[in-house]
Design a protein around this motif. Sequence first.
Motif, PDB file in Angstrom:
ATOM      1  N   ARG A 168      -2.986  -4.593  -1.044  1.00 34.26           N
ATOM      2  CA  ARG A 168      -1.991  -3.808  -0.528  1.00 34.26           C
ATOM      3  C   ARG A 168      -0.963  -3.338  -1.515  1.00 34.26           C
ATOM      4  N   THR A 222      -1.438   4.647  -5.878  1.00 40.45           N
ATOM      5  CA  THR A 222      -1.704   3.596  -5.199  1.00 40.45           C
ATOM      6  C   THR A 222      -2.619   2.499  -6.367  1.00 40.45           C
ATOM      7  N   GLY A 249       0.903  -0.935  -0.237  1.00 41.20           N
ATOM      8  CA  GLY A 249       0.039   0.070   0.025  1.00 41.20           C
ATOM      9  C   GLY A 249       0.870   1.165  -0.067  1.00 41.20           C
ATOM     10  N   SER A 250       0.318   2.369  -0.503  1.00 40.11           N
ATOM     11  CA  SER A 250       1.308   3.621  -0.466  1.00 40.11           C
ATOM     12  C   SER A 250       1.214   4.012   1.153  1.00 40.11           C
TER      13      SER A 250
HETATM   14  C1  LIG Z   1      -6.404   5.435   0.225  1.00 41.27           C
HETATM   15  C2  LIG Z   1      -5.130   6.705   0.426  1.00 41.27           C
HETATM   16  C3  LIG Z   1      -3.856   6.052   0.189  1.00 41.27           C
HETATM   17  C4  LIG Z   1      -3.514   4.608  -0.037  1.00 41.27           C
HETATM   18  O1  LIG Z   1      -3.526   3.969   0.729  1.00 41.27           O
HETATM   19  P1  LIG Z   1      -2.882   2.041   0.408  1.00 41.27           P
HETATM   20  O2  LIG Z   1      -2.041   2.021   1.445  1.00 41.27           O
HETATM   21  O3  LIG Z   1      -2.165   2.463  -0.780  1.00 41.27           O
HETATM   22  O4  LIG Z   1      -4.314   1.418   0.280  1.00 41.27           O
HETATM   23  C5  LIG Z   1      -2.948   6.929   0.423  1.00 41.27           C
HETATM   24  N1  LIG Z   1      -3.064   8.409   0.620  1.00 41.27           N
HETATM   25  C6  LIG Z   1      -4.347   8.708   0.697  1.00 41.27           C
HETATM   26  C7  LIG Z   1      -4.609   9.988   0.575  1.00 41.27           C
HETATM   27  C8  LIG Z   1      -5.521   7.772   0.568  1.00 41.27           C
HETATM   28  O5  LIG Z   1      -6.524   8.303   0.595  1.00 41.27           O
END
Ligand SMILES: *Cc1c(COP(=O)(O)O)cnc(C)c1O
Length: 363
Positions: free
Chosen positions: A234, A223, A92-93
């Motif tokens: 993820r 992401t 995930g990011s």
């Molecule tokens: C959903 C989201 C993420 C991404 O989360 P993941 O870990 O990739 O699922 C990142 N930054 C923001 C602002 C988000 O809303």
Amino acid sequence: MKAKDWISDLRVYEPGKPIEEVARELGFDDIADIVKVASNENELGPSPMAIEAMQEAIPDMHRYPDGGAFYLKRKLVDKIGVEPEQLLFGCGSNELIIFLCHVFMEQGKNLVMGAEAFAVYFLANALYQGETIRVPMPDHVHDLEGMLAAITPDTRLVCICNPNNPTGTIVSAEAIDAFIEKLPDHVVAVFDEAYFEVMPEDKKPDVLKHIRAGKENIIVLRTFSKAYGLAGLRIGYAVGHPKLIGLLNKVRQPFNVNAMAQAAAMAALDDNTHIVETREMVFQGLAFFERELPKLGIETVPSGANFILVKTGNGREVFQKLQKRKVIVRPMDPYGLPDHIRITIGTPEQNQTMLNALKAVMA
Ligand SMILES: *Cc1c(COP(=O)(O)O)cnc(C)c1O
């Protein structure tokens, strides 16, 4: 036990409530009709091509993944026009945000962010004892001039979430270019573009052009959890200068991105139709809520993402009442917006269900 006190003091992130949890708590036997529009997931599901790729990958799951994600990197290189050394994948990011804080934050250093921006920046920073400087967001929009002015000699990271979660607001490409021009060298600017793929085309900034031009202290995060519909796997990625990517890679565990996620992400990148359909669903749904909610006297905030921030008054109570009607949204009091809820754009049927439930609750 003697835990570090800054760890004991952390508050735990409140995620969108899983459907099963709501069903358990409220005693619903049937979960099929629960509408979860709380986590900005893609209600069209994953790309059919990604589903097929995952099915094909199953028999190889006894193998460790490719830690360097060679093939996925190669595909992304072709797609976004950067070099393989400029890419890093995360669980995930969110994990990439942790890497950034791991590398840059410590006691006495600070991170600058928008006052109504994604809470994970603050939480990740707190893990490393960094201070957080929150810059007010007039009309819920990042004030990039204000963020520049908030930077001190101890600032290490400045985070710009564009479009911003949870407000949905976009900062203009011109404002971003001006900001990058004035960014001090000792600060890394993090552009979190989690919703990039669903942004209106004419409002998309081109931050990558600065990275392609060799700028060392900016990084873009994207992401597969949102438009690509793969939140359960993820996987996210960072794009930056090889020097910066190399630093982040030092704190990465060798197999942080699983093999199923890599297979699905590669297939998802090939499926442009799925992204086009997703964008259409989002634009149509945003227009629906922007048209219908004001009729109920509910203010909406202009959104460039797959969710919308709306002012219902008493967001937590509305959230709880909606839940009893099998609709899960997100209350916004943790973001200092106690009168708001955030609604993810779903399919037209889900949006209608959402609207009907909100009408009933507000009556
Ligand atoms: C959903 C989201 C993420 C991404 O989360 P993941 O870990 O990739 O699922 C990142 N930054 C923001 C602002 C988000 O809303």
